[in-house]
Design a protein around this motif. Structure first.
Motif, PDB file in Angstrom:
ATOM      1  N   ALA A 264       0.825  -1.320  -0.061  1.00 43.22           N
ATOM      2  CA  ALA A 264      -0.111  -0.037   0.037  1.00 43.22           C
ATOM      3  C   ALA A 264       0.784   1.231   0.071  1.00 43.22           C
ATOM      4  O   ALA A 264       0.558   2.194  -0.654  1.00 43.22           O
ATOM      5  N   PHE A 265       2.094   1.097   0.727  1.00 39.68           N
ATOM      6  CA  PHE A 265       2.778   2.473   0.686  1.00 39.68           C
ATOM      7  C   PHE A 265       4.009   2.339  -0.310  1.00 39.68           C
ATOM      8  O   PHE A 265       4.859   3.231  -0.016  1.00 39.68           O
ATOM      9  N   SER A 266       4.012   1.344  -1.023  1.00 45.90           N
ATOM     10  CA  SER A 266       4.971   1.617  -2.055  1.00 45.90           C
ATOM     11  C   SER A 266       4.825   2.779  -3.179  1.00 45.90           C
ATOM     12  O   SER A 266       3.514   3.024  -3.089  1.00 45.90           O
ATOM     13  N   HIS A 267       5.871   3.396  -3.408  1.00 48.45           N
ATOM     14  CA  HIS A 267       5.448   4.461  -4.485  1.00 48.45           C
ATOM     15  C   HIS A 267       6.962   4.768  -5.475  1.00 48.45           C
ATOM     16  O   HIS A 267       7.865   4.149  -5.150  1.00 48.45           O
ATOM     17  N   LEU A 268       6.627   5.166  -6.539  1.00 49.38           N
ATOM     18  CA  LEU A 268       7.563   5.517  -7.372  1.00 49.38           C
ATOM     19  C   LEU A 268       7.941   7.186  -7.394  1.00 49.38           C
ATOM     20  O   LEU A 268       7.071   8.008  -7.130  1.00 49.38           O
ATOM     21  N   ASN A 269       9.207   7.366  -7.478  1.00 46.42           N
ATOM     22  CA  ASN A 269       9.710   8.627  -7.316  1.00 46.42           C
ATOM     23  C   ASN A 269      10.069   8.876  -8.914  1.00 46.42           C
ATOM     24  O   ASN A 269      11.332   8.254  -9.235  1.00 46.42           O
ATOM     25  N   ILE A 270       9.539   9.568  -9.629  1.00 48.10           N
ATOM     26  CA  ILE A 270       9.547   9.584 -11.180  1.00 48.10           C
ATOM     27  C   ILE A 270      10.215  11.071 -11.534  1.00 48.10           C
ATOM     28  O   ILE A 270       9.743  12.134 -10.925  1.00 48.10           O
ATOM     29  N   LYS A 271      11.416  11.042 -12.124  1.00 51.43           N
ATOM     30  CA  LYS A 271      12.121  12.382 -12.649  1.00 51.43           C
ATOM     31  C   LYS A 271      12.104  12.388 -14.110  1.00 51.43           C
ATOM     32  O   LYS A 271      12.487  11.361 -14.759  1.00 51.43           O
ATOM     33  N   GLY A 272      12.049  13.561 -14.604  1.00 47.75           N
ATOM     34  CA  GLY A 272      11.936  13.584 -16.029  1.00 47.75           C
ATOM     35  C   GLY A 272      12.306  14.912 -16.729  1.00 47.75           C
ATOM     36  O   GLY A 272      12.271  15.912 -15.903  1.00 47.75           O
TER      37      GLY A 272
ATOM     38  N   ILE B  15       2.732   7.328 -21.301  1.00 46.53           N
ATOM     39  CA  ILE B  15       4.133   6.546 -20.993  1.00 46.53           C
ATOM     40  C   ILE B  15       3.810   5.619 -19.738  1.00 46.53           C
ATOM     41  O   ILE B  15       3.360   6.382 -18.786  1.00 46.53           O
ATOM     42  N   SER B  16       4.137   4.449 -19.903  1.00 47.96           N
ATOM     43  CA  SER B  16       3.911   3.462 -18.715  1.00 47.96           C
ATOM     44  C   SER B  16       5.412   3.314 -17.815  1.00 47.96           C
ATOM     45  O   SER B  16       6.461   3.205 -18.565  1.00 47.96           O
ATOM     46  N   VAL B  17       5.227   3.802 -16.740  1.00 46.54           N
ATOM     47  CA  VAL B  17       6.578   3.731 -15.848  1.00 46.54           C
ATOM     48  C   VAL B  17       6.423   2.879 -14.788  1.00 46.54           C
ATOM     49  O   VAL B  17       5.510   2.470 -14.096  1.00 46.54           O
ATOM     50  N   THR B  18       7.466   2.063 -14.643  1.00 45.16           N
ATOM     51  CA  THR B  18       7.793   0.965 -13.583  1.00 45.16           C
ATOM     52  C   THR B  18       9.063   0.879 -13.079  1.00 45.16           C
ATOM     53  O   THR B  18      10.053   0.884 -13.806  1.00 45.16           O
ATOM     54  N   SER B  19       9.201   1.444 -11.760  1.00 47.62           N
ATOM     55  CA  SER B  19      10.624   1.314 -11.186  1.00 47.62           C
ATOM     56  C   SER B  19      11.480   2.037 -11.996  1.00 47.62           C
ATOM     57  O   SER B  19      12.788   1.618 -12.585  1.00 47.62           O
TER      58      SER B  19
END
Length: 746
Positions: free
Chosen positions: A17-25, A81-85
């Motif tokens: 539940a608390f997993s999250h992605l930190n996305i930079k671009g 765009i699909s983003v995973t890890s």
């Protein structure tokens, strides 16, 4: 055993539940490799997301293992765009394309600062002159009444803003408004801007933002010029009334190609016209502009720019209605055709944008402006001087020094997104020979009515905090302004410096609720101040130096249909006092307490992939509070107005549009005994654009309507009249005006 299994299951569930992605671009144009500032990045159906900064960078934290990002920028093809890890920064290149309103979300950030209307309009509406660029602001009307070289008169939200008293106008962050100007407070001349170089426009209405200070009462407008030309171009235009305009804009580093992090271009614009008047305007204007950008490294960008502008003209001035009705002159005639003027402006600025932390940025800008102005007018003809006439000269020279530094930081605290901005800056105006004189024939000074030197300084600081909790964004800001006013009256027998100073705090509080991608609701509130001329301040002895302005807006940006974007607002604005320094007479007029309320409605609709419709409707109820009912009208304040039209951009290269603007009847004086008659005017243009060239036709006032562009209730006396008469004086609007243009791209 069962208890142990249950605990492990809960731990796994909570970690999930608390997993999250930190996305930079970073988002850039695939054509120019330039950063796309203000591109939107959203996910899910809620419309939650962020926008790119001045480097095209973005950062987003999402409570999920994977996410689909929707990348959008008006005028570019959207991407999913699909983003995973993600391990590295995303580099997203966007391809330019047609504007598709179904892909534009009704979203905002920091309580409404993402202006989708401006992005849509810049892509769709052509601008044919520097005067017209202000018409990008929905509900804003302009009027020219001095031969094409004087700054336009501006109307917005129930204000006759004169030439800029209650709207803050900037170009690339540099102020356009002139404090304590010879013709009047806030004088904002935009003729130094080359319209083809405009990249984007940031605007909003009301005193709701901490980074906007002096003159920001009815609203603000900030024009941004291109950092890089899409193509170099040569353009020539010609039309009726001996009108000719030429433009050259060249990318001076394009052929070198060794350093893609460096670019520069120069542009020059020259115009001549006589106008439709019986006495030729003999108008000329030239603009020179240059801009250089250097990415020092991936964290720093340096921008240098310089511009020079010069203009000179004759004009026929405002004419009394009775002179036309009696057949003494035609609509395009003159009582005193020796009016006219000249003005010039030179700007130099340097800006350094720097990324100083993972989510922190620092902007520093230093600028200098050298400006001169001389204007000859005659509003009352022979009222004051029956022999020589009442011509006046207004003149000044000034230097402006300014600096601004803004710090921006974005962070995340649990489920809350935080955005902080803080800034400091100053502006210093040194004005010499601020003059009002009675003149004859633009050659003889009969007597000086006012002459002095003005030094005015504004030091300011602001903080601005935004917190996003779920779908709700709360934005709070506080601005501190300190003003120092100095005036030396050169008409006094002995030297005397008149000095006043004042400090004012302006709090802001805004709410923004993103219901989903189709509905955004906002409530804006804030306290600003009505800007005052130095000569008003010293005459009043510091009383009501910076009277407060209180306002709020409540409204929504929403999409009732996929191809229909709407923006609706109810608003209210109260001013404690509206002192005005009348530059034409050298006197101070108190306006007293005023209130304005109204409704703004804007709609953008895509009928076909290549055909668009837009309309803006505005209703305002402006009143003076201190006056009796029936005598409390605010002269020339707009009540009903509307603009709109059709725009087409076909794949064949045929493009153009049809536009109209309507301004309803409004009071010309306090008791509405005189009426400033409304008008409806329509313009049209058609072009054929290919990769290397373009031809086009433009028609102003396509139906050749007789309309009054500027109107004033003025007491005047003609040479053969025994008694003065008070009535409407006006400047006729442009008749049918045909121009052709040809452009080469390379």
């Amino acid at each position: 055993m069962r208890i142990t299994f249950f605990i492990l299951l809960c731990l796994v569930f909570n970690l999930r539940a608390f997993s999250h992605l930190n996305i930079k671009g970073k988002i850039i144009s695939n054509q120019t490799n330039q950063a796309l500032v203000g591109a939107t990045i959203t996910y899910g159906t809620s419309g939650k997301g962020t926008v790119t900064d001045q480097f095209g960078n973005f950062q987003l934290e999402v409570d999920a293992d994977s996410v689909g990002l929707l990348i959008q920028y008006v005028g570019f093809e959207s991407q999913i765009i699909s983003v995973t890890s993600p391990e590295n920064e995303l580099i997203i290149k966007m391809k330019s394309g047609v504007v598709m309103l179904k892909e534009v979300a009704a979203t905002s950030n920091t309580a409404g600062r993402l202006n989708q209307l401006a992005k849509i309009d810049v892509q769709l509406k052509p601008v044919n002159s520097s005067q017209e660029i202000l018409r990008y602001v929905p509900g804003l009307f302009i009027a020219q009444h001095a031969g094409g070289g004087k700054a336009e008169q501006i109307f917005l939200r129930g204000f006759d803003i004169d030439h800029g008293t209650d709207i803050a106008i900037n170009v690339d962050g540099r102020p356009v408004n002139m404090v304590s100007h010879a013709h009047g407070q806030g004088y904002a001349d935009l003729h130094f801007v080359i319209p083809e170089l405009i990249e984007s426009i940031d605007f909003d209405k009301g005193p709701y933002y901490a980074d906007q200070g002096n003159f920001n009462t009815a609203g603000y407008v900030d024009f941004r010029t291109k950092n890089k030309l899409d193509k170099s171009l040569v353009k020539i235009e010609g039309g009726q009334f001996n009108t000719i305009r030429s433009l050259v804009a060249m990318d001076v580093l394009e052929k070198k190609g060794e350093d893609k992090n460096q670019n520069a271009y120069v542009a020059g614009d020259f115009m001549l016209t006589d106008g439709p008047f019986e006495s030729p305007q003999n108008f000329y204007r030239y603009n020179l502009f240059g801009k250089f950008n250097q990415m020092i490294n991936s964290q720093k960008m340096l921008t240098l720019q310089a511009s020079s502008f010069r203009s000179e003209w004759d004009h026929s001035g405002q004419i009394p209605l009775r002179a036309v009705e009696q057949g003494l002159i035609t609509r395009f005639g003159a009582i005193d055709d020796t009016e006219g003027g000249n003005t010039g402006r030179t700007d130099i600025s340097a800006r350094l944008d720097e990324k100083i932390g993972e989510n922190s940025y620092l902007e520093n800008m230093l600028y200098f402006t050298k400006y001169d102005f001389e204007l000859y007018s005659n509003f009352t003809f022979f009222l004051e001087d029956p022999v020589n006439g009442d011509q006046i000269r207004q003149k000044e020279e000034r230097n402006i020094f300014g600096y601004q530094s803004i710090y921006t930081n974005e962070a995340r605290l649990g489920s809350r997104q935080l955005a902080s901005r803080a800034g400091v800056g100053f502006r210093h105006d040194k004005i010499t020979g601020n003059e009002l004189s009675h003149s004859l024939n633009r050659q003889t000074t009969l007597n000086r009515l006012a002459l002095g030197d003005v030094t005015e300084s504004n030091v300011y600081a602001f903080v601005d905090e935004s917190t996003t909790i779920g779908k709700l964004t709360i934005n709070a800001g506080l601005r501190l302004d300190y003003f120092k006013f100095n005036y030396i009256d050169q008409l006094l027998a002995t030297f005397a410096r008149q000095t006043e100073d004042e400090m004012v705090l302006s709090p802001k509080l805004n709410f923004n609720y993103q219901l989903n991608r189709e509905v955004n609701i906002f409530l804006k509130s804030g306290v600003g101040f009505h800007s005052n001329d130095t000569r008003v301040v010293v005459v009043q002895g510091g009383e009501s130096t910076l009277p407060k302005a209180y306002g709020f807006d409540f409204g929504s940006k929403f999409k009732p249909l996929p191809n229909l974007y709407m923006d609706v607002a109810l608003w209210y604005l109260f001013l404690e006092q509206e002192f005005v320094y009348v530059g034409d007479a050298g006197i101070v007029e108190p306006g007293g307490k005023t209130e304005r309320k109204g409704v703004d409605v804007s709609a953008r609709y895509q009928i076909l992939p290549w055909l668009y419709m837009d309309v803006d409707f505005n209703w305002t109820d402006p009143k003076s509070i201190d006056e009796a009912e029936g005598e409390n009208y605010i002269p020339l304040a707009p009540v009903y107005s509307a603009v709109g039209g059709f725009t087409f951009k076909h794949a064949s290269g045929i493009n153009g549009g049809f536009r109209f603007r309507y301004l309803g009847d409004r009071p010309a004086n306090e008791d509405y005994s005189e009426t400033a008659v409304g008008y409806t005017v329509a313009d049209a243009n058609i072009n054929y654009t290919q990769q290397k060239w373009e031809i086009g036709l433009m028609v102003d006032n396509i139906f050749d309507a007789d309309w009054r562009e500027a109107q004033f209730d003025t007491e005047s006396r003609l040479y053969n009249e025994a008694q003065p008469v008070s009535e409407v004086h006006f400047t006729p609007g442009m008749p049918f005006f045909l121009r052709a243009k040809f452009s080469l791209f390379f």
